[in-house]
Design a protein around this motif. Structure first.
Motif, short mmCIF file in Angstrom:
data_model
loop_
_atom_site.label_atom_id
_atom_site.label_comp_id
_atom_site.label_asym_id
_atom_site.label_seq_id
_atom_site.Cartn_x
_atom_site.Cartn_y
_atom_site.Cartn_z
N ALA A 248 55.25 43.30 57.94
CA ALA A 248 53.80 43.40 58.12
C ALA A 248 53.29 44.75 57.62
N THR A 249 54.04 45.80 57.89
CA THR A 249 53.66 47.14 57.42
C THR A 249 53.63 47.18 55.89
N ALA A 250 54.63 46.58 55.27
CA ALA A 250 54.67 46.55 53.79
C ALA A 250 53.47 45.78 53.24
N GLN A 251 53.18 44.64 53.84
CA GLN A 251 52.04 43.85 53.37
C GLN A 251 50.73 44.61 53.54
N THR A 252 50.57 45.30 54.64
CA THR A 252 49.37 46.10 54.88
C THR A 252 49.22 47.19 53.81
N ALA A 253 50.36 47.68 53.33
CA ALA A 253 50.35 48.71 52.28
C ALA A 253 50.15 48.12 50.89
N GLY A 254 49.96 46.80 50.80
CA GLY A 254 49.68 46.17 49.51
C GLY A 254 50.89 45.66 48.76
N VAL A 255 52.04 45.59 49.42
CA VAL A 255 53.25 45.07 48.79
C VAL A 255 53.34 43.57 49.07
N PHE A 256 53.57 42.79 48.02
CA PHE A 256 53.75 41.35 48.17
C PHE A 256 55.20 41.09 48.56
N VAL A 257 55.40 40.37 49.66
CA VAL A 257 56.74 40.10 50.18
C VAL A 257 57.16 38.69 49.79
N LEU A 258 58.30 38.62 49.12
CA LEU A 258 58.87 37.35 48.67
C LEU A 258 60.31 37.25 49.17
N TRP A 259 60.79 36.02 49.28
CA TRP A 259 62.17 35.79 49.71
C TRP A 259 62.97 35.19 48.57
N GLU A 260 64.19 35.66 48.40
CA GLU A 260 65.04 35.18 47.31
C GLU A 260 65.23 33.66 47.37
N HIS A 261 65.30 33.11 48.57
CA HIS A 261 65.52 31.66 48.70
C HIS A 261 64.23 30.85 48.51
N HIS A 262 63.09 31.53 48.34
CA HIS A 262 61.80 30.83 48.21
C HIS A 262 60.92 31.62 47.24
N LEU A 263 61.20 31.50 45.95
CA LEU A 263 60.45 32.25 44.94
C LEU A 263 59.29 31.46 44.33
N GLU A 264 58.96 30.32 44.92
CA GLU A 264 57.84 29.53 44.40
C GLU A 264 56.53 30.31 44.37
N PRO A 265 56.23 31.16 45.37
CA PRO A 265 54.98 31.94 45.27
C PRO A 265 54.93 32.83 44.03
N LEU A 266 56.05 33.40 43.63
CA LEU A 266 56.08 34.19 42.40
C LEU A 266 55.84 33.30 41.20
N SER A 267 56.48 32.17 41.18
CA SER A 267 56.29 31.21 40.09
C SER A 267 54.84 30.75 40.02
N ASP A 268 54.24 30.46 41.17
CA ASP A 268 52.84 30.03 41.22
C ASP A 268 51.91 31.13 40.68
N PHE A 269 52.15 32.38 41.08
CA PHE A 269 51.35 33.50 40.62
C PHE A 269 51.43 33.62 39.10
N LEU A 270 52.64 33.54 38.57
CA LEU A 270 52.81 33.67 37.12
C LEU A 270 52.17 32.52 36.36
N SER A 271 52.18 31.32 36.94
CA SER A 271 51.60 30.18 36.25
C SER A 271 50.07 30.27 36.19
N GLU A 272 49.47 31.07 37.04
CA GLU A 272 48.02 31.25 37.04
C GLU A 272 47.55 32.21 35.97
N LEU A 273 48.46 32.98 35.41
CA LEU A 273 48.09 33.97 34.39
C LEU A 273 47.94 33.27 33.04
N SER A 274 47.02 33.74 32.25
CA SER A 274 46.85 33.17 30.91
C SER A 274 47.74 33.92 29.93
N TYR A 275 48.39 33.17 29.07
CA TYR A 275 49.31 33.78 28.09
C TYR A 275 48.65 33.83 26.74
#
Length: 135
Positions: A108-135
């Motif tokens: 929670a402290t890391a998130q409050t400081a603006g760090v996005f927290v991801l888990w190695e076993h669940h990287l779908e949020p990273l994949s979703d973020f990248l898919s939203e970017l235009s190439y």
């Protein structure tokens, strides 16, 4: 780091083998990532130059207990995130990919400081973020 690299490659980002320092945004090509480089004076596990020009600094941390996790996330990652944000301004994004045992208040402290927290076993949020970017 390996699991993170797979997600980045699947999103269409290209691996850049260079290990030279990155002090200015344009020292990395847009749409690329690399492994362990010094970015703005601090080591980054997986620096990513997003297609929109921002820098995504991904730290990868493993912990076997809450005390170790606190040090790894809040001392190491949050400290670097503040440094990168001071250097690159709004163009800096910091994320941490975690595996192991971490105290919830630490995350929670890391998130409050603006760090996005991801888990190695669940990287779908990273994949979703990248898919939203235009190439």
């Amino acid at each position: 780091e390996a699991a993170t690299a797979v997600v980045l490659e699947q999103a269409g980002l290209l691996f850049e083998p260079s290990r030279t320092r990155v002090d200015m945004l344009d020292e990395m090509t847009r749409g690329t990532f690399s492994r362990e480089r010094v970015v703005a004076g601090a080591k980054c596990d997986v620096p990513v130059r997003l297609p929109d020009g921002r820098m995504l600094m991904i730290e990868c941390k493993v912990s076997n207990g809450p005390k170790n996790g606190w040090k790894r996330v809040n001392r190491e990652v949050v400290g670097k995130a503040e440094h990168w944000r001071a250097h690159f301004g709004v163009h800096a994004i910091t994320a941490v990919v975690l595996s192991g045992v971490f105290d919830q208040s630490c995350l929670a402290t890391a998130q409050t400081a603006g760090v996005f927290v991801l888990w190695e076993h669940h990287l779908e949020p990273l994949s979703d973020f990248l898919s939203e970017l235009s190439y």
